[in-house]
Enzyme design. Sequence first.
Site, short mmCIF file in Angstrom:
data_model
loop_
_atom_site.label_atom_id
_atom_site.label_comp_id
_atom_site.label_asym_id
_atom_site.label_seq_id
_atom_site.Cartn_x
_atom_site.Cartn_y
_atom_site.Cartn_z
N ASP A 1 0.85 -1.18 0.00
CA ASP A 1 0.00 0.00 0.00
C ASP A 1 0.89 1.24 0.00
O ASP A 1 2.01 1.22 0.52
CB ASP A 1 -0.87 0.03 1.25
N ASP B 1 -1.58 -2.60 -4.84
CA ASP B 1 -2.47 -3.00 -3.75
C ASP B 1 -3.32 -1.79 -3.38
O ASP B 1 -3.93 -1.18 -4.24
CB ASP B 1 -1.66 -3.55 -2.57
N ASP C 1 -4.60 1.61 3.68
CA ASP C 1 -5.30 0.55 4.41
C ASP C 1 -5.15 0.79 5.92
O ASP C 1 -4.09 1.22 6.40
CB ASP C 1 -4.76 -0.83 4.05
N ARG D 1 -13.86 0.43 -2.90
CA ARG D 1 -13.27 0.60 -1.57
C ARG D 1 -12.96 2.05 -1.23
O ARG D 1 -11.80 2.44 -1.10
CB ARG D 1 -12.00 -0.26 -1.41
#
Length: 426
Positions: free
Chosen positions: A206, A245, A249, A304
Amino acid sequence: MLAGCTALVLAVTGPAQAAAPHRAAPDRQVLAANDGWGSATTGTTGGSTADSAHVYTVTTWDEFKAALADGGSAPKIVRVVGTIDADGPSCDSFAVPGYDFAAYLAAYSPEVWGHSTNLDAEPDDSPEGLRRASQAQQDAYIKAYVPANTTIIGVGRNAGFKGASLQIKAVDNVIVRNLAFESPLDCFPQWDPTDTADGNWNSEYDSAVIYGATHVWMDHDTFTDGDHPDSTLPYYFGRIYEQHDGELDIVKGADYVTASWNVFEDHDKTILIGNSDSASTAAVDRGHLKVTFHHNLFSDLVERAPRVRFGQVDSYNNHFVAGDGYGYSYGIGMESQLVAEHNAFTLPAGVGTGSVLKKWKEAPLTADDNYVNGELTDLIAVHNAEVPGEILQSGAGWTPALRTRVDPAPAVPHIVDCGAGAGRLR
């Protein structure tokens, strides 16, 4: 453009008030009281109290990592000048002796390997084992670990990172502001034959991950795929060779996070809050993952924004702009308690409003005073009408109390588009 933005903001919020008391320099600023979950309990002050010996100005990746490592958890400020490139070494430089991508493709093609078994048990001297070892070399280089009591801030309008992965892991009290992040490219994605009926390529890294950390403020940052959007990536085994990715997160019991005035754009799997439905993950995440998103721009994303498990997430005054490949914005996952209010959505023709929400698990949410293409819209009712196989329930079961400025939803596109992102910190 700036004058137009200023005029728009004034038209919405009214003329400026009397001059405020002296304000600290940006690198000494702290998260204001009541500004989202990051302000809860002890608040978020980062390295605001750093002494002169712990203020660093960096221009290279090595200097940046050295500054983070110096002084342990003593308050520190790291000032980033220009774009720091963590992608400097080539992928070949990370490959261990014997690794060969052509051999990897030959060994694990669906015609040879099938789809019934993943590659986790492959030995170290196999093509998969050599891939793992190569990925570990890249991992060690592009990850930077942020200590407690740290402020990382970009200087001016053009500061940031290319190909870096910021690790805010098991620490408290971190501020990251005014930085542009171009997503890292995983040089060695793994083929998983069992991920969907057709298999999938899965990648690491990330741009930033908040892992078991507390009191984090992400403010006026920009996250993008930059020069390497998914459209430039090749296909193998009929699947995209995914080298990205997430952008941000928040996982493994992380808590008390405020993300404000950021831009998240041109990405697929953008923000994940809680990374698994498993019992072991639930034991860590349940009661945590308290996160606030406000005044962020989510533009040309697939999904997301965020996908939520377990957490009490407050998302207000954000602008969502859908583009090609749009899947959904809010993912409603295991035991999530999402409050989504006073947001604005700009959807193109052909994208149904019902797709804004995506149900993964039964978890009621609150979604009030949201506008779609300028019209007040009941997101839950429209979703249930358009997607009757995924009925959502209303009522997250809690009411956010930690909010400062709440703008009228119809004004959000102008305010956020003019104020969010790196280079716009005032």
